[in-house]
Enzyme design. Sequence first.
Site, PDB file in Angstrom:
ATOM      1  N   ARG A 161       0.844  -1.195   0.000  1.00  0.00           N
ATOM      2  CA  ARG A 161       0.000   0.000   0.000  1.00  0.00           C
ATOM      3  C   ARG A 161       0.884   1.253   0.000  1.00  0.00           C
ATOM      4  O   ARG A 161       1.562   1.534   0.989  1.00  0.00           O
ATOM      5  CB  ARG A 161      -0.932   0.027   1.219  1.00  0.00           C
ATOM      6  CG  ARG A 161      -1.772   1.309   1.283  1.00  0.00           C
ATOM      7  CD  ARG A 161      -2.961   1.220   2.208  1.00  0.00           C
ATOM      8  NE  ARG A 161      -2.637   1.144   3.618  1.00  0.00           N
ATOM      9  CZ  ARG A 161      -3.525   1.283   4.604  1.00  0.00           C
ATOM     10  NH1 ARG A 161      -4.805   1.488   4.309  1.00  0.00           N
ATOM     11  NH2 ARG A 161      -3.152   1.176   5.858  1.00  0.00           N
ATOM     12  N   ASP A 444      -3.645   3.044  14.325  1.00  0.00           N
ATOM     13  CA  ASP A 444      -2.840   3.596  13.249  1.00  0.00           C
ATOM     14  C   ASP A 444      -3.353   5.001  12.950  1.00  0.00           C
ATOM     15  O   ASP A 444      -4.152   5.553  13.706  1.00  0.00           O
ATOM     16  CB  ASP A 444      -2.842   2.689  12.025  1.00  0.00           C
ATOM     17  CG  ASP A 444      -4.216   2.562  11.369  1.00  0.00           C
ATOM     18  OD1 ASP A 444      -5.168   3.270  11.778  1.00  0.00           O
ATOM     19  OD2 ASP A 444      -4.351   1.742  10.439  1.00  0.00           O
TER      20      ASP A 444
END
Length: 530
Positions: A161, A444
């Site tokens: 990603r 996160d």
Amino acid sequence: MANIKGVEVRGPVEGRAAEILTDEALAFVAQLQREFGATRRDLLARRRERQAELDSGVTPDFLAETKDVRAGDWKVAPAPSDLANRRVEITGPTEKKMLINALNSGASVFMADFEDANSPTWSNMLTGHMNLIDAIERTIELDAGDKTYRLEDDTATLVVRPRGWHLPEKHVLVDGQPLSGSLFDFGLYFWHNATRLLERGSGPYFYLPKLENHHEARLWNDVFNLAQDTAGIERGTIRATVLIETVLAAFEMEEILYELKEHSAGLNAGRWDYIFSIIKKFRRRGGYVLPDRNQVTMTVPFMRAYTELLVKTCHAHGAHAIGGMAAFIPSRKDPDVNEQAISKVKEDKERESSDGFDGSWIAHPDLVAPVKEVFDSVLGDNPNQLERQRDEVSVRAGELLDVSIEGSSVTEEGLRNNVNVGLQYLSSWLSGIGAAGIFNLMEDAATCEISRSQVWQWVHQGVQLESGEKVTAELVRRIEDEELERIKESVGEEVFNKAPAKQARAIFEDVALADDFIEFLTLPAYELLD
């Protein structure tokens, strides 16, 4: 560093980093930047214009101009063999131990993350690319003294990603301007590994974050085509799964798949960023105030509508539908906590698998077995549920925007949790750690965004707590003082004093209390890295 005209590298290039930042690799990413940088800037400007429209009262809807795409009988390209079975996908940063453990975990896919689970220090970015090359070459190894970590024979399929379109890479300038973080991450990984992967029977596979519309997907498709043409490999070799993690993208799921048709590997229900997006996009509107984060479950109306529509959309066009993140981190010390939490994780995955999802995300290797068990019970020997159509699902625009949650509330406990998580995560991020275990959850950037945006919304909407007290900037600052003391007591004064707590607090107040809503907390925080 850099012998390429118009390219300036401002970060140190030492040791093996020179293998990553070769003249050829830098020339390639500069080519991408020069070809697509202006379009990227235009699309980011369009995001700001769209936000102004939402602030003025415009309500999102499905696009009239693309109704033929939604009505069309078309399919995305069939999945390559090593992406056909995606029942358990584990995610994490590109740090060496995480890479080895995730690839060995028994998961179907490992998503190596340069975005929300990563703090984009210059060292993290270059070391991450080195680690990915070593993982593909199967030479990656870590000697931890009491244990040596190596890859096993059977490993998860690797997917990467890159950062979202909004993020820059300030350490590399092209024609005097910072390089797009997306193009830096994608370009270096593709340049160094596309051929390596193909020689090993795999391919360059990606997850694409933070898209808001099909025009942004079209830009990625154009990037893919140029990259493949430059490398002399067949178009369609690259495969990409798009995270539907913004509410505006939810209205354009089919269009996004269509734009990436020959490169598409499906859609993922990026639940945490999706919640953040709802708050961000409608932050100034009455009637869109969300309650405590733990009350915004996957079964509330707007989340249910979004996930049902995602499965229907994907399967109608032959694309994988991947479920959201199970963020729980098992505790090796408290079996009772584990039993209760894993039970909730399995309940969540049972709902996803019964809804037709082809797989789901986890954040910890200990969750591979229970989640795999859930999907095995539904899939059996089948690699996925692509043949299962959800024709009975019909989602209207209003259902995607229905944020009503019966019996919900905003509590002091929820406010304190948001402040605590925001402060701890930002301190971790500024220390170079982008995935942090806090209160047995893997936090996160996406989950931190929920924390700070809820605080901003509650303050600016004048929300009252369940106790009757109004949420104000003064209350938030008092809670900051108290939560920082709690954190100090928990970690110890020596550890606390080494952490960038003051910087973390300054950023938190900037993104949670400022008059204007800052689009992403990682933008001001990035200025303090390196």
